[in-house]
Design a protein around this motif. Structure first.
Motif: not given
Length: 344
Positions: A305-313
């Motif tokens: 359960t998060t609000n994350y919309l992006y991720f990168v190495a």
């Protein structure tokens, strides 16, 4: 005189009985000794193939031809005093250098054939699994010239085979067909997927179990870090809910096939002809892009359960997760600074 003759006759009979008894006992113990002899192998382990319908006489000939033991002609006599050794079964058996003649025959009676193991690795594609099958020993290959679509039909899979095979180690006996092994992987994935689908969180943006399978395959390709899978899942689930493009490189690479040369270009990310280009299309790609692990299936069904919309190495084996593009852009720049410093 008559009494004397009777005495000699009785003595003779007794001597004959004793001689026969002694010979029988000697023969018995000789056979027992033969049974405990160690078989003769050139290697610590060796395969022995007993063809269907092989008689005891032909077994003796085969043992002699393969030089597994001396006095192989004694095998039928050993079987007579040990009837439990007579019911030999055809098959391929693993012999060891410490095995006795008796243990050798017991193995043939047991029918316990040697088993080989094949490991299907998560994150790999169907074509890679088929290549693995071709390189394994003693598999009957029936799919060598078949396309992936034809292989799917052989397994009664509707549509693409990608994603439908469960990563695991599978044991098989010599002569097992490639179809039989793949079918076990397919059946195991069907069961796992249905179970996970039935236990999934509420409110997920999947209409079918197949869509969950597609998502799991993407998660599998995006991270190999177990405690990140549910976070990666949350990013994609959030994007689907907000009707954002997934924008995930592994789908683009999968769609490019052999055209991918190790690096994505701006042109690749703008390619509208690639149906797997999630920088162009909305929603999920048309099929899975790899064979997902159980962990990725679980992550797709139970995102964090998060609000994350992006991720990168992050350059250290993991990823940096962010909720907005500004922070994501900072994380991207931090990654490239780290890469640049490591290259200098």
């Amino acid at each position: 005189m008559i009494m004397m003759k009777k005495k000699y006759l009785i003595t003779f009979i007794v001597i004959c009985i004793l001689a026969i008894g002694t010979a029988a006992i000697s023969a018995y113990w000789y056979l027992q000794n033969f049974a405990q002899r160690t078989i003769e192998l050139n290697e610590p382990e060796q395969l022995f193939v007993l063809k269907r319908g092989t008689s005891i006489a032909n077994l003796v000939k085969q043992v002699e031809q393969e030089s597994l033991m001396t006095d192989a002609y004694l095998i039928p006599y050993l079987m007579k005093i040990h009837p439990e050794l007579q019911g030999i079964k055809s098959g391929t058996y693993q012999l060891s250098a410490t095995m006795t003649v008796e243990q050798f025959l017991q193995l043939l009676v047991s029918g316990k054939e040697v088993q080989f193991a094949i490991k299907f690795v998560e994150g790999k594609q169907a074509k890679e699994w088929l290549a693995t099958l071709k390189n394994m020993p003693d598999i009957e290959l029936t799919l060598t010239d078949k396309s992936l679509g034809e292989v799917a039909k052989q397994l009664s899979i509707e549509g693409a085979i990608e994603g439908w095979l469960y990563p695991d180690t599978y044991h098989y006996t010599p002569g097992t067909t490639d179809v039989a092994i793949l079918n076990r992987a397919y059946q195991k994935m069907k069961i796992a997927l249905q179970t996970i689908w039935d236990e999934r969180d509420e409110g997920l943006p999947y209409q079918t179990p197949y869509q969950l399978l597609i998502m799991a395959s993407i998660i599998e390709k995006e991270t190999g870090v177990d405690d990140e899978r549910s976070k990666v899942s949350s990013v994609f689930v959030n994007r689907l809910k907000y009707k954002m493009k997934l924008q995930t490189d592994p789908t683009v690479i999968y769609g490019m096939g052999e055209q991918y040369k190790g690096r994505l270009t701006r042109k690749d990310l703008q390619d509208k002809e690639n149906p797997y280009n999630t920088y162009v299309i909305y929603g999920l790609p048309p099929t899975p892009i790899a064979m997902p692990s159980l962990a990725s299936l679980q992550a797709a069904a139970h995102p964090a359960t998060t609000n994350y919309l992006y991720f990168v190495a992050d350059g250290q084996g993991g990823h940096t997760f962010t909720t907005n593009y500004a922070d994501h852009d900072k994380a991207v720049k931090a990654y490239w600074r780290l890469m640049s410093s490591q290259n200098n």
